[in-house]
Design an enzyme around this catalytic site. Structure first.
Site, PDB file in Angstrom:
ATOM      1  N   HIS A 290      51.120  43.519 -31.559  1.00 43.01           N
ATOM      2  CA  HIS A 290      50.889  44.676 -32.056  1.00 43.01           C
ATOM      3  C   HIS A 290      49.024  44.333 -32.572  1.00 43.01           C
ATOM      4  CE1 HIS A 290      55.297  45.724 -31.454  1.00 43.01           C
ATOM      5  NE2 HIS A 290      55.024  44.930 -32.691  1.00 43.01           N
TER       6      HIS A 290
HETATM    7  O1  RIB Z   1      54.593  47.997 -36.477  1.00 44.42           O
HETATM    8  C1  RIB Z   1      53.743  46.455 -36.251  1.00 44.42           C
HETATM    9  C2  RIB Z   1      52.961  46.190 -37.471  1.00 44.42           C
HETATM   10  O2  RIB Z   1      53.680  46.243 -37.873  1.00 44.42           O
HETATM   11  C3  RIB Z   1      52.390  45.168 -37.235  1.00 44.42           C
HETATM   12  O3  RIB Z   1      51.039  45.709 -37.967  1.00 44.42           O
HETATM   13  C4  RIB Z   1      53.072  44.029 -38.096  1.00 44.42           C
HETATM   14  O4  RIB Z   1      52.687  43.281 -38.536  1.00 44.42           O
HETATM   15  C5  RIB Z   1      53.385  44.772 -39.207  1.00 44.42           C
HETATM   16  O5  RIB Z   1      52.500  44.824 -40.062  1.00 44.42           O
END
Ligand code: RIB
Ligand code: CA
Length: 327
Positions: free
Chosen positions: A252
Site C-alpha cells: 500500500h
Molecule cells: O489500508 C492500508 C493502510 O493502512 C497502509 O498505510 C497501512 O500501513 C495502514 O496504515
C-alpha cells in the site's frame, strides 16, 4: 531537480518499506518524517520511524516530528494484529549471535518537534515547492489545515494512501484503514481544496510482494537492510496467509510513495469523493460520484484518484531502487 517532501507515517510494515524506497530514491529530498497514531500508538510509531532512520542513516537526516496521538474525534484504534505488537513484525524476537537484540530500541529525545509546527514551518520555507506524502490516518494534515489553512494551501501536492473507491475496504466491508481511523480528518482534508492525488486500495491491493521476491531482494540488499526486510515482513506475511489465504503482502504505502516519484505508475481520474462520517456500518467509506450523468449535474472533482496501476512496472521500480545491482 529533487522533489522536497514530507512523509507523514504510522510505521507499520508497509510504511517501513515505503521509507526504504524513499531513502533509495535520488528524486526525493526528504525534509521531515512526521508520525501519527495508526497501525500502532503514536509513541511506537515514532520509535519505529527513529529505528528506520538509524538503520538507513539517510544523509542529510530528515527532521523527525511527533504528530497526533489520537484522531480528531474518535478514540484511537490500531492494526497491531497485522503489523505485530511493535508495528514492525515484533523485531524483539531477533537476536545477534552474542544474544544482544538485533534491533535495539532507539532512544527518542524528549524534545522532538511537533508535526503540525514542522509541517507549517516547511510550507512557509518552501511555498509551492513542498509535497506531502501521507501513509497513515490524516489527523496531522487536518490539524495543520485547522491551524493555518491559508498557509497549507501553498503545498505543491498531497499524495494520500487511503480509501477504497467502489471496492471492498480492508478494516470494514466498506472502509480502508487510514480513512477509517480518522474519517473526520479525512473529510476535512478532502473538502479543503488541496491538490490531492489519492492512491486507494483499488491500486495498492494489486501490487503484492511474495515470500520468494522478499527472499531474492533480501539476498541482494546490504546485509542489515536485507535482514530487516525479512524480519519485519514475516509476521505480516503470516497474517495474510491466515486471514486472507494469500501468501503475499500488499505494498500500500510503497505504491503511494512511488506515485510521488513517478506519477506514470498509475492512471488517475478526477473525482468528487466524500468521506462518510455518520454511518455506524459505513463510517470511513470514501464515496465517489461515479454516476454516468452530465458533469454539470454532479459536484466538481475534489481530487485525482488512481484507479489503474502497472503492477509489474512498479515492482520492477521498487526492486531496482532497493537493490540496483540485482537487476
Ligand atoms: O489500508 C492500508 C493502510 O493502512 C497502509 O498505510 C497501512 O500501513 C495502514 O496504515
Ligand atoms: Ca501506513
Amino acid at each position: 531537480m529533487e522533489k522536497r517532501v514530507v512523509i507523514d507515517t504510522d510505521p507499520g510494515v508497509d510504511d517501513a518499506l515505503a521509507l526504504l524506497l524513499a531513502f533509495r530514491s535520488p528524486e526525493l529530498q526528504v525534509e521531515a518524517i512526521t508520525t501519527v497514531n495508526g497501525n500502532v500508538p503514536l509513541e511506537q510509531a515514532t520509535k519505529n520511524a527513529a529505528l528506520l532512520l538509524d538503520l538507513v542513516d539517510p544523509q542529510p537526516r530528515p527532521i523527525l516530528a511527533r504528530g497526533s496521538a489520537r484522531p480528531l474525534r474518535k478514540g484511537p484504534i490500531t492494526a497491531q494484529s497485522v503489523h505485530g505488537s511493535d508495528g514492525l513484525g515484533e523485531l524483539n524476537r531477533f537476536k545477534n549471535p552474542d544474544g544482544s537484540p538485533r534491533y535495539p530500541h532507539p532512544q527518542l529525545p524528549q524534545n522532538l518537534p511537533n508535526a503540525t509546527e514542522v509541517l507549517l514551518d516547511l510550507v512557509r520555507r518552501y511555498p509551492d515547492e513542498l509535497s506531502l506524502i501521507t501513509l497513515g490516518p490524516l489527523t496531522n494534515l487536518a490539524e495543520a489545515l485547522l491551524a493555518d489553512r491559508k498557509r497549507m494551501k501553498r503545498l505543491q501536492e498531497v499524495v494520500i494512501m487511503g480509501g477504497a473507491v467502489g471496492v471492498p475496504g480492508n478494516i470494514t466491508p466498506g472502509a480502508e484503514f487510514n480513512i477509517f481511523v480518522d474519517p473526520h480528518a479525512a473529510q476535512h482534508v478532502f473538502q479543503s481544496g488541496l491538490p490531492i492525488k489519492l492512491v486507494p486500495l483499488n491500486v495498492t491491493e494489486k501490487v503484492c510482494l511474495a515470500p520468494m521476491q522478499i527472499e531474492k531482494l533480501a539476498q541482494a540488499m546490504d546485509k542489515p537492510l536485507g535482514k530487516f526486510l525479512c524480519d519485519a515482513t514475516s509476521k505480516a506475511m503470516e497474517h495474510m496467509k491466515q486471514v486472507r489465504r494469500m501468501a503475499a503482502i500488499p505494498l500500500h504505502d510503497p505504491v503511494a510513495l512511488g506515485v510521488a516519484i513517478d506519477p506514470s505508475i498509475v492512471k488517475t481520474t478526477p473525482l468528487y469523493i466524500h468521506v462518510e462520517t455518520q454511518g455506524d456500518i459505513t463510517e470511513g467509506m470514501t464515496l465517489a460520484d461515479l454516476r454516468p450523468i452530465r458533469d454539470d449535474l454532479k459536484k466538481p472533482p475534489n481530487m485525482h484518484v488512481a484507479l489503474e496501476v502497472d503492477a509489474e512496472q512498479f515492482l520492477g521500480f521498487f526492486q531496482d531502487r532497493l537493490c540496483p545491482r540485482l537487476w
